[in-house]
Design an enzyme around this catalytic site. Structure first.
Site, PDB file in Angstrom:
ATOM      1  N   LEU A  46       0.860  -1.185   0.000  1.00 23.83           N
ATOM      2  CA  LEU A  46       0.000   0.000   0.000  1.00 23.83           C
ATOM      3  C   LEU A  46       0.895   1.233   0.000  1.00 23.83           C
ATOM      4  O   LEU A  46       1.923   1.262   0.671  1.00 23.83           O
ATOM      5  CB  LEU A  46      -0.898   0.032   1.238  1.00 23.83           C
ATOM      6  CG  LEU A  46      -2.147  -0.858   1.248  1.00 23.83           C
ATOM      7  CD1 LEU A  46      -2.826  -0.776   2.611  1.00 23.83           C
ATOM      8  CD2 LEU A  46      -3.122  -0.469   0.152  1.00 23.83           C
ATOM      9  N   ASP A  47       0.482   2.269  -0.736  1.00 29.93           N
ATOM     10  CA  ASP A  47       1.211   3.527  -0.694  1.00 29.93           C
ATOM     11  C   ASP A  47       1.235   4.064   0.736  1.00 29.93           C
ATOM     12  O   ASP A  47       0.323   3.767   1.527  1.00 29.93           O
ATOM     13  CB  ASP A  47       0.545   4.560  -1.604  1.00 29.93           C
ATOM     14  CG  ASP A  47       0.706   4.243  -3.083  1.00 29.93           C
ATOM     15  OD1 ASP A  47       1.679   3.537  -3.424  1.00 29.93           O
ATOM     16  OD2 ASP A  47      -0.128   4.689  -3.883  1.00 29.93           O
ATOM     17  N   PRO A  48       2.235   4.864   1.092  1.00 28.67           N
ATOM     18  CA  PRO A  48       2.331   5.382   2.465  1.00 28.67           C
ATOM     19  C   PRO A  48       1.068   6.071   2.958  1.00 28.67           C
ATOM     20  O   PRO A  48       0.686   5.909   4.130  1.00 28.67           O
ATOM     21  CB  PRO A  48       3.509   6.356   2.385  1.00 28.67           C
ATOM     22  CG  PRO A  48       4.380   5.781   1.313  1.00 28.67           C
ATOM     23  CD  PRO A  48       3.424   5.238   0.287  1.00 28.67           C
TER      24      PRO A  48
END
Length: 307
Positions: A46-48
């Site tokens: 997942l993106d930050p």
């Protein structure tokens, strides 16, 4: 003689509700530390700034990561219409604007073009490798890249809500390798209004649902405490989408040594990938051939005890 791994030989899945502002790798490291686990990994980055399901595998469960990575996943996300950013999300700089806004009917119609087997170009700020370097590292230097299209299967993409003309709440169910940011970008371009992701949340991934997830605060509260094992889910859940066959007691030793052995199977075709189970525990994953499994992965019996 190999160096002995530090930590416990703990195995299983820990399903985290990832908060915004932290990388997936940082979540894995925190979970590994809290469980004092010898080995850890995760299924699907997942993106930050994204939130939701991050399935963390410990020990033997890491051998089932590919099957979760390949499984369908569901996302809920808000698209901001009217502006494109260099990252395709709200963290980036606005690079173009549009005053055009689609109607609900136009938006719904456009979504149909993103369902099924499609191709998408990853965002410039992504982990795709370009000549041995990550695309995001090159993008930060101001370099613009012609990234290759990638195949993606989208099972569902629907409009859930339209809070105002500038935003659209969507839900997508897709296969491996999908970039939600690319969907928002391409949808905005197709509609002529431009767009980017405002926020993103993963709701489920394969057999794992957000309702069963735990927070990092819960993990921190029981770090290094034996009670933390209450958050472990079975290694075998990682094989939920793989056909299960029964492993008789006489075949266990052979399979765990990586050798072909007889199994009991129904409705399994020659060449299928299957996993052999004995008393609820995974023995091996392999290729089914004429009543036997030819192992590709074998599992050490779960310990989940302090060492």
């Amino acid at each position: 003689m190999g160096r002995k791994r530090k930590g416990r030989p703990v195995s299983g899945w820990v399903i985290i509700d990832k908060p915004a502002g932290i990388t997936s790798t940082s979540v894995v490291n925190k979970v590994r530390w809290a469980f004092n686990a010898q080995k850890a990994g995760h299924a699907g980055t997942l993106d930050p700034e994204a939130t939701g399901i991050l399935a963390v595998a410990l020990g033997e469960a890491t051998k089932t990561v590919p099957y979760i990575t390949d499984a369908l996943k569901a996302y809920e996300f808000m698209v901001n219409l009217g502006a494109a950013t260099n990252t395709d999300d709200a963290e980036g700089e606005v690079i173009a604007r549009s005053n055009q806004r689609p109607s609900d009917a136009e938006l719904t119609e456009a979504l149909h073009g993103f369902i099924g087997d499609i191709q998408q170009v990853p965002p410039q700020f992504s982990a795709v490798r370009v000549d041995g370097q990550r695309a995001y590292a090159l993008a930060r230097k101001g370099e613009e890249m012609a990234l290759a299209e990638r195949d993606l299967y989208v099972d569902e993409l629907i409009l859930l809500d339209r809070p105002n003309p500038d935003t659209a709440l969507l839900r997508m169910v897709c296969g491996k390798g999908g970039y939600v940011r690319s969907i928002a970008r391409d949808l905005g371009e197709d509609l002529g209004c431009l767009g980017h992701v405002a926020w993103l949340r993963r709701l489920w991934s394969g057999p794992f649902d957000i309702a069963d997830a735990v927070t990092l605060d819960q993990i921190d509260a029981l770090a290094k405490d034996p009670a933390i094992d209450q958050f472990l889910q079975p290694t075998e859940l990682g094989l939920a989408d793989v056909t299960q066959v029964h492993c008789p007691a006489t075949s266990i030793a052979a399979l765990r040594n990586g050798n072909p052995a007889q199994v009991i199977a129904n409705d399994v075709d020659y060449g299928d990938t299957v996993w052999a189970c004995s008393e609820g525990q995974a023995i091996a994953v392999g290729i089914y051939k004429a009543g036997q499994i030819h192992p590709t992965r074998v599992f050490v019996p779960s310990a989940n005890v302090d060492v």
